[in-house]
Design a protein around this motif. Sequence first.
Motif, mmCIF file in Angstrom:
data_model
loop_
_atom_site.group_PDB
_atom_site.id
_atom_site.type_symbol
_atom_site.label_atom_id
_atom_site.label_comp_id
_atom_site.label_asym_id
_atom_site.label_seq_id
_atom_site.Cartn_x
_atom_site.Cartn_y
_atom_site.Cartn_z
ATOM 1 N N ARG A 174 7.934 1.324 27.713
ATOM 2 C CA ARG A 174 8.869 0.180 27.687
ATOM 3 C C ARG A 174 9.210 -0.319 29.085
ATOM 4 O O ARG A 174 10.337 -0.712 29.372
ATOM 5 C CB ARG A 174 10.133 0.553 26.893
ATOM 6 C CG ARG A 174 9.862 0.684 25.407
ATOM 7 C CD ARG A 174 10.931 1.449 24.692
ATOM 8 N NE ARG A 174 10.744 2.883 24.846
ATOM 9 C CZ ARG A 174 11.510 3.788 24.262
ATOM 10 N NH1 ARG A 174 12.492 3.417 23.488
ATOM 11 N NH2 ARG A 174 11.292 5.063 24.466
ATOM 12 N N GLU A 175 8.206 -0.283 29.959
ATOM 13 C CA GLU A 175 8.310 -0.903 31.273
ATOM 14 C C GLU A 175 7.247 -1.993 31.348
ATOM 15 O O GLU A 175 6.060 -1.720 31.148
ATOM 16 C CB GLU A 175 8.098 0.123 32.379
ATOM 17 C CG GLU A 175 9.169 1.207 32.429
ATOM 18 C CD GLU A 175 8.904 2.213 33.535
ATOM 19 O OE1 GLU A 175 7.910 2.020 34.269
ATOM 20 O OE2 GLU A 175 9.679 3.174 33.642
ATOM 21 N N PHE A 176 7.662 -3.212 31.632
ATOM 22 C CA PHE A 176 6.778 -4.360 31.533
ATOM 23 C C PHE A 176 6.505 -4.924 32.919
ATOM 24 O O PHE A 176 7.155 -5.880 33.366
ATOM 25 C CB PHE A 176 7.398 -5.418 30.611
ATOM 26 C CG PHE A 176 7.767 -4.873 29.259
ATOM 27 C CD1 PHE A 176 6.814 -4.733 28.270
ATOM 28 C CD2 PHE A 176 9.070 -4.459 28.985
ATOM 29 C CE1 PHE A 176 7.141 -4.220 27.029
ATOM 30 C CE2 PHE A 176 9.412 -3.949 27.752
ATOM 31 C CZ PHE A 176 8.439 -3.825 26.762
ATOM 32 N N ILE A 201 19.867 -0.263 27.397
ATOM 33 C CA ILE A 201 18.807 0.385 26.621
ATOM 34 C C ILE A 201 17.435 0.047 27.188
ATOM 35 O O ILE A 201 16.498 0.841 27.070
ATOM 36 C CB ILE A 201 18.893 0.019 25.127
ATOM 37 C CG1 ILE A 201 18.773 -1.502 24.918
ATOM 38 C CG2 ILE A 201 20.172 0.538 24.538
ATOM 39 C CD1 ILE A 201 18.717 -1.876 23.452
ATOM 40 N N ARG A 202 17.298 -1.113 27.816
ATOM 41 C CA ARG A 202 16.016 -1.429 28.459
ATOM 42 C C ARG A 202 15.748 -0.476 29.628
ATOM 43 O O ARG A 202 14.609 -0.103 29.896
ATOM 44 C CB ARG A 202 16.019 -2.873 28.962
ATOM 45 C CG ARG A 202 15.855 -3.919 27.879
ATOM 46 C CD ARG A 202 15.652 -5.298 28.468
ATOM 47 N NE ARG A 202 14.441 -5.373 29.269
ATOM 48 C CZ ARG A 202 14.062 -6.456 29.929
ATOM 49 N NH1 ARG A 202 14.807 -7.541 29.904
ATOM 50 N NH2 ARG A 202 12.948 -6.453 30.628
ATOM 51 N N LYS A 230 -3.068 1.643 33.262
ATOM 52 C CA LYS A 230 -1.766 2.036 33.784
ATOM 53 C C LYS A 230 -0.668 1.125 33.256
ATOM 54 O O LYS A 230 0.403 1.581 32.838
ATOM 55 C CB LYS A 230 -1.788 1.993 35.310
ATOM 56 C CG LYS A 230 -0.458 2.353 35.960
ATOM 57 C CD LYS A 230 -0.539 2.249 37.480
ATOM 58 C CE LYS A 230 0.823 2.545 38.115
ATOM 59 N NZ LYS A 230 0.773 2.379 39.584
ATOM 60 N N SER A 231 -0.943 -0.185 33.261
ATOM 61 C CA SER A 231 0.056 -1.133 32.763
ATOM 62 C C SER A 231 0.296 -0.943 31.278
ATOM 63 O O SER A 231 1.435 -1.061 30.800
ATOM 64 C CB SER A 231 -0.398 -2.570 33.053
ATOM 65 O OG SER A 231 0.604 -3.492 32.722
ATOM 66 N N ALA A 232 -0.768 -0.637 30.511
ATOM 67 C CA ALA A 232 -0.605 -0.392 29.078
ATOM 68 C C ALA A 232 0.254 0.848 28.832
ATOM 69 O O ALA A 232 1.098 0.863 27.926
ATOM 70 C CB ALA A 232 -1.970 -0.235 28.417
ATOM 71 N N LEU A 265 12.036 -2.621 21.622
ATOM 72 C CA LEU A 265 11.761 -1.452 22.454
ATOM 73 C C LEU A 265 11.502 -0.199 21.624
ATOM 74 O O LEU A 265 11.436 0.896 22.165
ATOM 75 C CB LEU A 265 12.943 -1.209 23.403
ATOM 76 C CG LEU A 265 13.233 -2.345 24.386
ATOM 77 C CD1 LEU A 265 14.535 -2.085 25.118
ATOM 78 C CD2 LEU A 265 12.097 -2.500 25.376
ATOM 79 N N ASN A 266 11.371 -0.375 20.283
ATOM 80 C CA ASN A 266 11.104 0.751 19.380
ATOM 81 C C ASN A 266 12.223 1.789 19.440
ATOM 82 O O ASN A 266 11.979 2.991 19.453
ATOM 83 C CB ASN A 266 9.757 1.405 19.712
ATOM 84 C CG ASN A 266 9.254 2.292 18.575
ATOM 85 O OD1 ASN A 266 9.577 2.065 17.406
ATOM 86 N ND2 ASN A 266 8.482 3.308 18.917
ATOM 87 N N ILE A 267 13.478 1.314 19.477
ATOM 88 C CA ILE A 267 14.656 2.174 19.530
ATOM 89 C C ILE A 267 15.358 2.123 18.175
ATOM 90 O O ILE A 267 15.634 1.040 17.649
ATOM 91 C CB ILE A 267 15.618 1.718 20.645
ATOM 92 C CG1 ILE A 267 14.942 1.858 22.015
ATOM 93 C CG2 ILE A 267 16.919 2.515 20.603
ATOM 94 C CD1 ILE A 267 15.737 1.268 23.143
ATOM 95 N N THR A 268 15.631 3.282 17.600
ATOM 96 C CA THR A 268 16.310 3.355 16.309
ATOM 97 C C THR A 268 17.774 2.951 16.454
ATOM 98 O O THR A 268 18.452 3.357 17.393
ATOM 99 C CB THR A 268 16.220 4.788 15.750
ATOM 100 O OG1 THR A 268 14.845 5.142 15.600
ATOM 101 C CG2 THR A 268 16.921 4.892 14.415
#
Length: 650
Positions: free
Chosen positions: A191-193, A574-575, A183-185, A612-615
């Motif tokens: 992008r929720e840590f 963005i986060r 679930k955490s993965a 966050l893998n955001i372009t």
Amino acid sequence: MSLRLKFLIGLTLLFTLLMIGLFAERVHSTRLYVEAQLASTAQDAATSLVYPISRALGKNDVVLAETAIKSLLDRAYFQRIEIVALSGKTMAKMEQAKPIAGVPAWFIKWQHLDPAPGTALLSDGWRQLGRVVVISEPALAYKQLWDVLTHTLALLLAAYVISLLVMNFLVRILLQPLSAIEKSANEVQEREFNPIKHLPDTREFRRVVLAFNVMIERVRQFLSIEQQRAEEYRHQAFTDTTTGLDNRRNLDLRLDGLLKKLPQDSIGAAFAIQLEDLSEFNNREGYQKGDAILKQVAHVLLEKMAQQSPLIARLNGTTLFALHFNLSSGQIDQMGDQILASLKEITATLERPLQYGVAIVDFEHGTLKSKLLSTTDLALQQALFNGGESRQRMSANESSNQLPNGSQQWREVLQAAILDKSWGIQAQSVQNIADKQIVHQELTARLRHQDGPWISAGLFMPMAARHGLLQAAEQSLFDLAISKLENAATLQGQSIALNAGLLGALGSLTGQDEFVARLNKLKKHAARISFEVPEHQLIAAPELARRFARLLRDAGFGFGIDQYGFAASAAALIRELKPNYVKIDRRLISDMAVHKDTKEMILSLIQVAESLNITTIAQGIESESQLALLESMKITAMQGYLIGRPEEVI
């Protein structure tokens, strides 16, 4: 196949083998017991017949012997009773076949019983007469064996079901840590840590969870550091250190865009305060007192604007500046008087008077920044020339003959466009910097007024909102885009981006739900369609922004942030919203070529986005030097006249 399912299958197979073994052993032992019981019964019966049959045969009375046999056979416990002479000849024989009720034929065939005969010698004194042979009836034995085995099977099945439930419960408990890690993965992919709060008791799992939590915490710390660094760079680049207001550079970058946001046929107001001879006051009283006065004046603007002003800045060393869009003419005068009264209270505490002036400048949509600032300066100089401690109100209006004249004509033009869908749509390419591939085409709407030039959305959309036609205009444009999109030759198979705002239909929960429902028409194209919202609208309505972003993701569409980078919470934005891409505002792109701190701020935002893998997309690229700077900063893509001007597609 999940690990839990594999565990259950393995344990089930093992338990099944154990059950089969137990069942087979039960079948074997019960069969031996039944056969032994049949043999014992037959032997007891043979022994009991020795005396009566011996007496009968001693008298040569075979009929009497048969009577003794028949009386025993009638009890139905025996299948056959036979008297055999010493010569082996059968002297008397009786048998009966009892039907086997309640037992399946296949079971009888599978568990065939061959009862052992019971025998006893017959004698008359010392003279041997023969022997009696008794064979037990197996019908009752079959029934007993069947009942025992069916009950045993029922008990084993019940034990199996109970054991399976217990095993499922135990496996679930055992694998809870792995489920928590999974679930955490998945949350990390979104992008929720979030760390795993419950630590398992199992030593090996506990170590894995602790290591996973350490990794999550390091990622969170890295993002927090980058977010803080980006906010610090922004503060250094665009905030005045003395007053805490926006600085002059921030004002220069943002003012043009803010002036264009004022709806057509509406009046905005610029307020400016100038402190006369502040440098002389600093020399006389000290810079600390001078800075304290500036802070108090800045607080006046912040307090009077009630956080409704889109811009409050320090224009220069002695002048503070603010904009306000939502005031009537009377309210503008009232606010000017309130500001003047507050300044009098501040300067009344000084030992020597400090002259000041207040300027109020009215402006309309389309007013140029240079015209507004020059008019503001003139009004300040007039206020100070008149002795100070006063306010001067002036106008900096400009008009254009190419736009509809007046509110009523604007309404008629918009209503006609909505009804006839007489809109124009242009597409401008967004290109990947590394491989020059097209990322998507951004679509923008335009409106034709009579035979004049096209009117951009930045002009007609505010007027649509003013006349309550914004939602209808959005629907008309959206319907046009849906009906024409696949027929636009320049867009066949390409990804596209559509501008969306939270001011019209999307500014309510119901409007968002209806919009997403209408998107079903484009469901098959969802993977190549994105919607982008300006940063300032997302900041102004955070709850609606989060909901709209989630609805788009759930429906399979992309989500982007336009005009990105000015908000103090840009990194945090963005986060939280996790867009697919952000378009860095063209004013910041131009400014970073001149100011290093702007470049550092953008680099920090890029690092946060990359984590966050955001372009990241740079807007307004018009020269090769800008492109070279983007390549050095590792920005993903660009948009601007360098790669192409907007082209008509509808």
